[in-house]
Design an enzyme around this catalytic site. Structure first.
Site, PDB file in Angstrom:
ATOM      1  N   TYR A  30     -11.276   5.758  -2.559  1.00 13.25           N
ATOM      2  CA  TYR A  30     -11.279   4.335  -2.899  1.00 13.25           C
ATOM      3  C   TYR A  30     -11.554   3.492  -1.668  1.00 13.25           C
ATOM      4  O   TYR A  30     -11.590   3.992  -0.541  1.00 13.25           O
ATOM      5  CB  TYR A  30      -9.961   3.927  -3.572  1.00 13.25           C
ATOM      6  CG  TYR A  30      -8.756   3.834  -2.652  1.00 13.25           C
ATOM      7  CD1 TYR A  30      -8.178   4.974  -2.096  1.00 13.25           C
ATOM      8  CD2 TYR A  30      -8.200   2.595  -2.328  1.00 13.25           C
ATOM      9  CE1 TYR A  30      -7.069   4.873  -1.259  1.00 13.25           C
ATOM     10  CE2 TYR A  30      -7.092   2.493  -1.490  1.00 13.25           C
ATOM     11  CZ  TYR A  30      -6.536   3.632  -0.958  1.00 13.25           C
ATOM     12  OH  TYR A  30      -5.454   3.536  -0.123  1.00 13.25           O
ATOM     13  N   LYS A 144     -10.221   7.995   2.730  1.00 13.80           N
ATOM     14  CA  LYS A 144      -9.404   7.088   1.910  1.00 13.80           C
ATOM     15  C   LYS A 144      -9.296   7.688   0.508  1.00 13.80           C
ATOM     16  O   LYS A 144      -9.957   7.259  -0.441  1.00 13.80           O
ATOM     17  CB  LYS A 144     -10.034   5.686   1.910  1.00 13.80           C
ATOM     18  CG  LYS A 144      -9.004   4.557   1.783  1.00 13.80           C
ATOM     19  CD  LYS A 144      -9.614   3.230   2.177  1.00 13.80           C
ATOM     20  CE  LYS A 144      -8.819   2.029   1.722  1.00 13.80           C
ATOM     21  NZ  LYS A 144      -7.403   1.988   2.034  1.00 13.80           N
ATOM     22  N   GLU A 176      -0.020   5.664  12.190  1.00 15.00           N
ATOM     23  CA  GLU A 176      -0.300   4.363  11.549  1.00 15.00           C
ATOM     24  C   GLU A 176       0.850   4.029  10.624  1.00 15.00           C
ATOM     25  O   GLU A 176       1.908   4.663  10.688  1.00 15.00           O
ATOM     26  CB  GLU A 176      -1.624   4.440  10.772  1.00 15.00           C
ATOM     27  CG  GLU A 176      -1.630   5.520   9.708  1.00 15.00           C
ATOM     28  CD  GLU A 176      -2.954   5.649   8.962  1.00 15.00           C
ATOM     29  OE1 GLU A 176      -3.715   4.690   8.890  1.00 15.00           O
ATOM     30  OE2 GLU A 176      -3.189   6.748   8.418  1.00 15.00           O
ATOM     31  N   LEU A 200      -6.354   6.368   9.125  1.00 13.23           N
ATOM     32  CA  LEU A 200      -7.480   5.702   8.478  1.00 13.23           C
ATOM     33  C   LEU A 200      -8.105   4.738   9.491  1.00 13.23           C
ATOM     34  O   LEU A 200      -7.383   3.952  10.114  1.00 13.23           O
ATOM     35  CB  LEU A 200      -6.999   4.914   7.249  1.00 13.23           C
ATOM     36  CG  LEU A 200      -8.160   4.322   6.467  1.00 13.23           C
ATOM     37  CD1 LEU A 200      -8.808   5.385   5.590  1.00 13.23           C
ATOM     38  CD2 LEU A 200      -7.711   3.155   5.616  1.00 13.23           C
TER      39      LEU A 200
HETATM   40  N1  PMP Z   1      -4.061   2.881   7.095  1.00 15.81           N
HETATM   41  C1  PMP Z   1      -3.764   3.129   5.802  1.00 15.81           C
HETATM   42  C2  PMP Z   1      -3.091   4.412   5.449  1.00 15.81           C
HETATM   43  C3  PMP Z   1      -4.098   2.176   4.808  1.00 15.81           C
HETATM   44  O1  PMP Z   1      -3.822   2.431   3.510  1.00 15.81           O
HETATM   45  C4  PMP Z   1      -4.695   0.955   5.189  1.00 15.81           C
HETATM   46  C5  PMP Z   1      -5.001  -0.118   4.170  1.00 15.81           C
HETATM   47  N2  PMP Z   1      -5.977   0.259   3.274  1.00 15.81           N
HETATM   48  C6  PMP Z   1      -4.984   0.738   6.550  1.00 15.81           C
HETATM   49  C7  PMP Z   1      -4.655   1.723   7.472  1.00 15.81           C
HETATM   50  C8  PMP Z   1      -5.648  -0.538   7.006  1.00 15.81           C
HETATM   51  O2  PMP Z   1      -7.023  -0.503   6.753  1.00 15.81           O
HETATM   52  P1  PMP Z   1      -7.851  -1.848   6.505  1.00 15.81           P
HETATM   53  O3  PMP Z   1      -7.649  -2.699   7.717  1.00 15.81           O
HETATM   54  O4  PMP Z   1      -9.249  -1.397   6.360  1.00 15.81           O
HETATM   55  O5  PMP Z   1      -7.288  -2.478   5.275  1.00 15.81           O
END
Ligand code: PMP
Length: 290
Positions: A30, A144, A176, A200
């Site tokens: 996703y 993702k 993270e 991610l």
């Molecule tokens: N890490 C994880 C595990 C996430 O689910 C998200 C949010 N989708 C992020 C980091 C942050 O990514 P982004 O700045 O692209 O929303």
């Protein structure tokens, strides 16, 4: 109005067969893309990450970037609100239950939109609380994937104690958050964990590091130990829907002086400016090559 497999419809009318591999195996990926003033933010970067996730699970991209852009713009146009976030979901389609990939099965493609609200102002003023936990996810966190059970369980640990996020530590180092990226500030230096298969690659993470570089904010991309997290002057959380938020309480201990710090204030202001540039249509990273 949502998009499902070539059609637009109210979400109440959207159905998928129970043998969808997303339902059976969590076999899909996703993306979450914010749109400000009805314009997708950093679309090219999100579509690059989408391709990376698809490659990671060996699923062919059903659309070109131009087709994605067109489709996402149609979903935005059919929904209320100047600021929306788009949720885009692709699974390996519907087939008799068998772990092996099915042959010649079309993917299931789903897009929905929800209103995008800025984080509550009081959390930006007072800061938010987070807890830590051992990162027990798989080792392809750069994909993702829709199979989010570990993230769900880890986030719930935070919800159980009225915290907003669980900060994850693997082998003694910061990876993270359960659904965010995490930065640490020590002695006026912004520290970011390096991108790897263990996190991610956040689109907001990239924006923050670009803003730091462009504004001569001292920053380092390197491994951050658990001790450094606990001794941080500031901890910052980033994501597309939460933008940038200060974490002022970690495992019930104050972070620094327990208030949002100077680095948060500066980066939050720069992020708002950057968004305004995007809405005027001349921010970098928005639509290149689309
Ligand atoms: N890490 C994880 C595990 C996430 O689910 C998200 C949010 N989708 C992020 C980091 C942050 O990514 P982004 O700045 O692209 O929303």
């Amino acid at each position: 109005m949502i998009y499902l497999n070539g059609k637009f419809m109210p979400i109440e009318e959207a159905c998928i067969p129970v043998l969808d591999r997303g339902f059976i195996f969590g076999d899909g990926i996703y993306e979450v893309i914010p749109a400000y003033s009805r314009k997708p933010f950093r679309l090219a970067k999100h579509l690059d990450r989408l391709q990376h996730s698809l490659d990671g699970i060996r699923l062919q991209n059903p659309f070109s970037n131009a087709e994605w852009k067109n489709l996402l713009e149609q979903v935005i146009a059919k929904n209320d609100g100047e600021d929306q976030y788009l949720y885009l979901h692709i699974t390996r389609g519907v087939a008799k239950r068998d772990h092996a990939f099915p042959v010649n099965v079309p993917p299931t493609i789903f897009i929905m939109s929800n209103p995008l609200l800025p984080p509550p102002a009081e959390l930006l003023v007072s800061g938010a609380s987070a807890i830590t936990a051992i990162d027990n996810r798989w080792i392809r966190c750069d994909v993702k994937a829709i199979s989010l059970l570990p993230n769900v369980l880890l986030r719930q640990l935070a919800v159980d104690v009225h915290a907003i996020e669980t900060i994850l530590i693997r082998d003694g180092f910061l990876t993270e958050g359960a659904a965010s990226n995490i930065f640490v500030v020590k002695d006026k230096v912004l520290l970011a964990p390096p991108k790897s298969h263990l996190m991610l690659p956040g689109i907001t993470y990239d924006v923050i590091l670009e803003l730091a570089a462009a504004n001569k904010i001292a920053h380092e991309i390197r491994e951050i130990s658990e001790t450094e997290i606990r001794k941080a002057d500031e901890i910052l959380l980033t994501s597309s829907t939460k933008e940038i938020m200060p974490i002022t309480l970690l495992d019930n201990n104050s972070v620094g002086n327990g208030k949002p710090g100077a680095m948060f204030t500066q980066l939050h202001a720069l992020y708002q400016q950057y968004k305004a540039t995007h809405m005027r249509g001349n921010a970098s990273g928005d639509t290149e090559d689309l």
